[in-house]
Scaffold this active site. Structure first.
Site, PDB file in Angstrom:
ATOM      1  N   SER A   1      10.052  -6.854  -0.708  1.00 35.70           N
ATOM      2  CA  SER A   1      11.279  -7.232  -0.128  1.00 35.70           C
ATOM      3  C   SER A   1      11.791  -6.538   1.230  1.00 35.70           C
ATOM      4  CB  SER A   1      12.618  -6.645  -1.336  1.00 35.70           C
ATOM      5  OG  SER A   1      11.904  -5.295  -1.799  1.00 35.70           O
TER       6      SER A   1
ATOM      7  N   ASN B   1      11.889 -15.384  -3.414  1.00 38.48           N
ATOM      8  CA  ASN B   1      11.028 -14.507  -4.438  1.00 38.48           C
ATOM      9  C   ASN B   1      11.956 -13.346  -4.787  1.00 38.48           C
ATOM     10  OD1 ASN B   1       9.008 -13.212  -5.559  1.00 38.48           O
ATOM     11  ND2 ASN B   1       8.533 -11.867  -3.567  1.00 38.48           N
TER      12      ASN B   1
ATOM     13  N   GLY C   1       0.855  -1.270   0.145  1.00 39.57           N
ATOM     14  CA  GLY C   1       0.065   0.090   0.165  1.00 39.57           C
ATOM     15  C   GLY C   1       0.858   1.423   0.024  1.00 39.57           C
ATOM     16  N   SER C   2       2.034   1.185  -0.088  1.00 38.72           N
ATOM     17  CA  SER C   2       3.044   2.433   0.056  1.00 38.72           C
ATOM     18  C   SER C   2       3.101   2.824  -1.390  1.00 38.72           C
ATOM     19  CB  SER C   2       4.521   2.113   0.491  1.00 38.72           C
ATOM     20  OG  SER C   2       4.984   1.181  -0.415  1.00 38.72           O
TER      21      SER C   2
HETATM   22  N1  PPS Z   1       1.609 -11.914   4.563  1.00 39.59           N
HETATM   23  C1  PPS Z   1       1.792 -11.038   3.264  1.00 39.59           C
HETATM   24  N2  PPS Z   1       2.539 -10.063   3.562  1.00 39.59           N
HETATM   25  C2  PPS Z   1       2.753  -9.061   2.682  1.00 39.59           C
HETATM   26  N3  PPS Z   1       1.883  -9.006   1.356  1.00 39.59           N
HETATM   27  C3  PPS Z   1       1.049 -10.257   1.176  1.00 39.59           C
HETATM   28  C4  PPS Z   1       0.885 -11.061   2.096  1.00 39.59           C
HETATM   29  N4  PPS Z   1      -0.020 -12.192   1.758  1.00 39.59           N
HETATM   30  C5  PPS Z   1      -0.480 -11.571   0.590  1.00 39.59           C
HETATM   31  N5  PPS Z   1       0.208 -10.482   0.284  1.00 39.59           N
HETATM   32  C6  PPS Z   1       0.220  -9.592  -1.111  1.00 39.59           C
HETATM   33  O1  PPS Z   1       1.473  -9.959  -1.938  1.00 39.59           O
HETATM   34  C7  PPS Z   1       1.814  -8.954  -2.310  1.00 39.59           C
HETATM   35  C8  PPS Z   1       3.475  -9.042  -1.875  1.00 39.59           C
HETATM   36  O2  PPS Z   1       4.207  -9.608  -2.578  1.00 39.59           O
HETATM   37  P1  PPS Z   1       5.757  -9.546  -2.742  1.00 39.59           P
HETATM   38  O3  PPS Z   1       6.252 -10.511  -3.797  1.00 39.59           O
HETATM   39  O4  PPS Z   1       5.779  -8.087  -3.025  1.00 39.59           O
HETATM   40  O5  PPS Z   1       6.384  -9.637  -1.246  1.00 39.59           O
HETATM   41  S1  PPS Z   1       7.796  -9.765  -1.061  1.00 39.59           S
HETATM   42  O6  PPS Z   1       8.776  -9.165  -1.657  1.00 39.59           O
HETATM   43  O7  PPS Z   1       8.097 -11.539  -1.053  1.00 39.59           O
HETATM   44  O8  PPS Z   1       7.748 -10.005   0.721  1.00 39.59           O
HETATM   45  C9  PPS Z   1       1.421  -7.771  -1.705  1.00 39.59           C
HETATM   46  O9  PPS Z   1       1.254  -6.659  -2.567  1.00 39.59           O
HETATM   47  P2  PPS Z   1       1.245  -5.204  -2.518  1.00 39.59           P
HETATM   48  O10 PPS Z   1       0.245  -4.670  -1.500  1.00 39.59           O
HETATM   49  O11 PPS Z   1       1.555  -4.711  -3.894  1.00 39.59           O
HETATM   50  O12 PPS Z   1       2.698  -4.918  -1.729  1.00 39.59           O
HETATM   51  C10 PPS Z   1      -0.044  -8.198  -1.149  1.00 39.59           C
HETATM   52  O13 PPS Z   1      -1.081  -7.772  -2.084  1.00 39.59           O
HETATM   53  N1  ADP Z   2       1.481   8.877  -3.866  1.00 32.37           N
HETATM   54  C1  ADP Z   2       0.425   8.634  -3.453  1.00 32.37           C
HETATM   55  N2  ADP Z   2      -0.422   9.406  -2.921  1.00 32.37           N
HETATM   56  C2  ADP Z   2      -1.563   8.740  -2.509  1.00 32.37           C
HETATM   57  N3  ADP Z   2      -2.199   7.592  -2.830  1.00 32.37           N
HETATM   58  C3  ADP Z   2      -1.503   6.867  -3.671  1.00 32.37           C
HETATM   59  C4  ADP Z   2       0.041   7.335  -3.955  1.00 32.37           C
HETATM   60  N4  ADP Z   2       0.576   6.101  -4.667  1.00 32.37           N
HETATM   61  C5  ADP Z   2      -0.230   5.201  -4.551  1.00 32.37           C
HETATM   62  N5  ADP Z   2      -1.590   5.577  -4.220  1.00 32.37           N
HETATM   63  C6  ADP Z   2      -2.705   4.731  -3.872  1.00 32.37           C
HETATM   64  O1  ADP Z   2      -2.547   3.836  -2.683  1.00 32.37           O
HETATM   65  C7  ADP Z   2      -3.018   2.425  -2.933  1.00 32.37           C
HETATM   66  C8  ADP Z   2      -1.682   1.611  -2.853  1.00 32.37           C
HETATM   67  O2  ADP Z   2      -0.867   1.870  -4.017  1.00 32.37           O
HETATM   68  P1  ADP Z   2      -0.037   0.630  -4.716  1.00 32.37           P
HETATM   69  O3  ADP Z   2       0.597   1.160  -5.842  1.00 32.37           O
HETATM   70  O4  ADP Z   2      -0.981  -0.459  -5.098  1.00 32.37           O
HETATM   71  O5  ADP Z   2       0.895   0.317  -3.628  1.00 32.37           O
HETATM   72  P2  ADP Z   2       1.738  -1.129  -3.302  1.00 32.37           P
HETATM   73  O6  ADP Z   2       2.041  -1.735  -4.708  1.00 32.37           O
HETATM   74  O7  ADP Z   2       2.823  -0.454  -2.685  1.00 32.37           O
HETATM   75  O8  ADP Z   2       1.102  -2.223  -2.604  1.00 32.37           O
HETATM   76  C9  ADP Z   2      -3.779   3.061  -4.362  1.00 32.37           C
HETATM   77  O9  ADP Z   2      -5.025   2.691  -4.105  1.00 32.37           O
HETATM   78  C10 ADP Z   2      -3.120   3.880  -4.987  1.00 32.37           C
HETATM   79  O10 ADP Z   2      -3.728   4.505  -5.840  1.00 32.37           O
END
Ligand code: PPS
Ligand code: ADP
Length: 288
Positions: free
Chosen positions: A192, A168, A121-122
């Site tokens: 990561s 991964n 979510g970052s």
């Molecule tokens: N336990 C747990 N912790 C963190 N994230 C989780 C988990 N389970 C599922 N997900 C989903 O998987 C996405 C993260 O995968 P990554 O390959 O980026 O993770 S890692 O680098 O191996 O830690 C991550 O996507 P992003 O939200 O885009 O970061 C989540 O949607």
């Molecule tokens: N700079 C930003 N400011 C506000 N909201 C953002 C920003 N970047 C991404 N978002 C919103 O935050 C949420 C998570 O973004 P996302 O790119 O999917 O994050 P991640 O890949 O790290 O999980 C999405 O709903 C996206 O629209």
């Protein structure tokens, strides 16, 4: 084999065996296949043929003769060794005469890996796509490797335990390295969480070619966004080992770029992506 041989020339000045014109400049690396044997060489002289319509080859240095199985069969000034890497035994690195620099010149850019790390979510994926869009518009070849996406295929055998995350990340590093070698600007976007794993990927690439981007966004902001509802599930105990909740995230210490939440002039995903694009420009990655 004395290091000197002859090969029949094809039509005109073109030798189909070598795929070289006799007028082309001398290559620094190449290979020649003769009678099921492979000759690797670093230095080659081609003299224009006489009336016999033959090309004369002077193979000067670093000669390796190997049979179709890749085992060394002959002598040269510098026989390459068979290696064991992990569980792969009796392997040997093969070079190609088209080099990374050739690909860079073709693309007018330098291959590298932009490694975007941060909590779920970052904004990693959003910034990765915004950067890819900007560079595409500038005529630069990019490819986004996204954590979620690679877990749909290449990494679908991996879960979220520490050793699975480490594997991964290692695979991301290896794939990113191939993309960079291909001359592509590879944008890797994955949580990561472990510093050691990220640093191991950095070490796979040439100095400067691994560009770490830290999405410095507080947990409470990511949790408030919660676009997939995962934080809610994790808080409810329905997902175990969720990064930031009950699994660690080790903050980077020496990132090339930090994208800090709430930073004036760099708060939107496009502004953040522009900051990375400017870094690439300033560090020579957008031209060969
Ligand atoms: N336990 C747990 N912790 C963190 N994230 C989780 C988990 N389970 C599922 N997900 C989903 O998987 C996405 C993260 O995968 P990554 O390959 O980026 O993770 S890692 O680098 O191996 O830690 C991550 O996507 P992003 O939200 O885009 O970061 C989540 O949607
Ligand atoms: N700079 C930003 N400011 C506000 N909201 C953002 C920003 N970047 C991404 N978002 C919103 O935050 C949420 C998570 O973004 P996302 O790119 O999917 O994050 P991640 O890949 O790290 O999980 C999405 O709903 C996206 O629209």
């Amino acid at each position: 084999m004395s290091g000197t041989g002859t090969a029949s020339a094809g039509a005109g000045n073109f030798c189909p065996l070598l795929r070289l014109k006799t007028t082309s400049r001398i290559p620094k690396l190449g290979f020649l296949k003769l009678n099921h044997s492979l000759i690797t060489f670093r230095s080659l002289q081609i003299k224009a043929s006489d009336s016999s319509n033959h090309l004369r080859l002077n193979v000067a240095h670093d000669v390796t003769l190997s049979n179709a199985n890749g085992h060394a069969t002959g002598s040269g000034t510098n026989l390459k060794q068979l290696s064991t890497i992990g569980n792969s035994t009796n392997i040997q690195w093969h070079n190609c005469s088209v080099l990374k620099d050739d690909r860079h010149r073709l693309l007018d850019q330098k291959g590298c890996v932009i490694w975007i790390t941060g909590l779920s979510g970052s904004g990693k994926s959003t910034v990765a796509c915004a950067l890819s869009r900007i560079l595409h518009q500038w005529g630069k070849l990019t490819y986004v490797l996204d954590g979620d996406n690679l877990r749909h295929g290449l990494n679908k055998d991996l879960g979220f335990k520490a050793q699975d995350r480490a594997e991964n990340i290692r695979r991301f590093g290896e794939v990113g390295k191939l993309f960079a070698d291909a001359g592509v600007i590879c944008i890797a976007s994955l949580i990561s969480p472990y510093r050691r794993d990220r640093d191991a990927c950095r070490a796979m690439l040439a100095n400067g070619d691994f560009i770490e981007v830290f999405m410095d966004v507080p947990l409470h902001v990511c949790e408030a966004r919660d676009p997939k509802g995962l934080y809610k599930l994790a808080r409810a105990g329905k997902i175990k080992g969720f990064t930031g909740i009950d699994d660690p995230y080790e903050t980077p210490i020496h990132s090339e770029i930090v994208l800090k939440h709430g930073e004036p002039c760099a708060s939107s995903p496009v502004e953040m992506a522009e900051k990375i694009a400017v870094y690439l420009e300033n560090n020579g990655y957008l031209h060969a």
